[in-house]
Scaffold this active site. Structure first.
Site, mmCIF file in Angstrom:
data_model
loop_
_atom_site.group_PDB
_atom_site.id
_atom_site.type_symbol
_atom_site.label_atom_id
_atom_site.label_comp_id
_atom_site.label_asym_id
_atom_site.label_seq_id
_atom_site.Cartn_x
_atom_site.Cartn_y
_atom_site.Cartn_z
ATOM 1 C CD GLU A 40 44.899 38.561 36.330
ATOM 2 O OE1 GLU A 40 45.976 37.848 36.734
ATOM 3 O OE2 GLU A 40 44.335 38.945 35.287
ATOM 4 C CD GLU A 46 40.295 37.483 35.191
ATOM 5 O OE1 GLU A 46 41.053 37.932 34.512
ATOM 6 O OE2 GLU A 46 39.855 37.959 36.661
ATOM 7 C CD GLU A 59 43.689 43.278 35.514
ATOM 8 O OE1 GLU A 59 43.579 42.141 35.760
ATOM 9 O OE2 GLU A 59 42.785 43.923 34.967
ATOM 10 C CB ALA A 71 48.814 40.190 32.484
ATOM 11 N NE ARG A 112 45.138 34.243 29.103
ATOM 12 C CZ ARG A 112 44.809 35.445 29.404
ATOM 13 N NH1 ARG A 112 43.668 35.807 29.023
ATOM 14 N NH2 ARG A 112 45.277 36.370 30.297
#
Length: 164
Positions: A86, A130, A82, A66, A54
């Site tokens: 993920e 990601e 999601e 999330a 992050r």
């Protein structure tokens, strides 16, 4: 309630900033389309978390899966998308645990929290930007491990789960 004046002063790909006048006070408000977080318990009785960079925190955080809602997308649709992207988790039974304003002092982001129980493991398909590490905790360890977490949505989501 409505502000006396309102002007969007910046618009990005995901967010916008609005300056609002409320009487004698001016406020800077981050406009956000809303988000979801998912407490997922798989068929083996494990909670799935993700560890990811992050940039705003200059480090890695351990979080519930999330994501941000697409325009017009229902929160449950976002949550299922999601969790699959993920974590590769699908199926199971779903219900709402609750919701909250993430940072109401300056943002209009509302977070919906879902519980997905009995999900099945598969292959994740994260976005190109990601890099996620999947972390699994036995459900009976959650209460004792809350101190390992620094992410507010994860703490709130897990507390909603534990109180059920």
């Amino acid at each position: 309630m409505r502000p006396d004046e309102s002007e969007v002063v910046w618009r990005g790909r995901l967010l916008a900033v609005t300056i609002e006048r409320w009487g004698d006070h001016e406020r800077e408000i981050v406009e956000h389309p809303g988000a979801v977080a998912i407490v997922s318990v798989d068929t083996e009785g494990y909670l799935t978390l993700v560890r990811q960079l992050r940039e705003a925190t200059l480090g890695m955080l351990l979080e519930l899966p999330a994501g941000t809602r697409e325009p017009g997308e229902e929160p449950l649709v976002t949550a299922k998308r999601e969790l699959r992207e993920e974590c590769g988790l699908t199926g199971g039974s779903w219900r709402t645990l609750g919701g909250f304003w993430t940072t109401p002092g300056f943002s209009r982001e509302y977070m919906h929290v879902f519980l997905a129980e009995g999900v099945e493991r598969g292959d994740a398909e994260p976005e190109a930007d990601e890099e996620l590490e999947i972390v699994r905790w036995p459900v009976d360890e959650i209460w004792g491990r809350l101190g390992e977490l620094e992410d507010s949505k994860t703490l709130a989501g897990l507390l909603l789960f534990l109180r059920r």
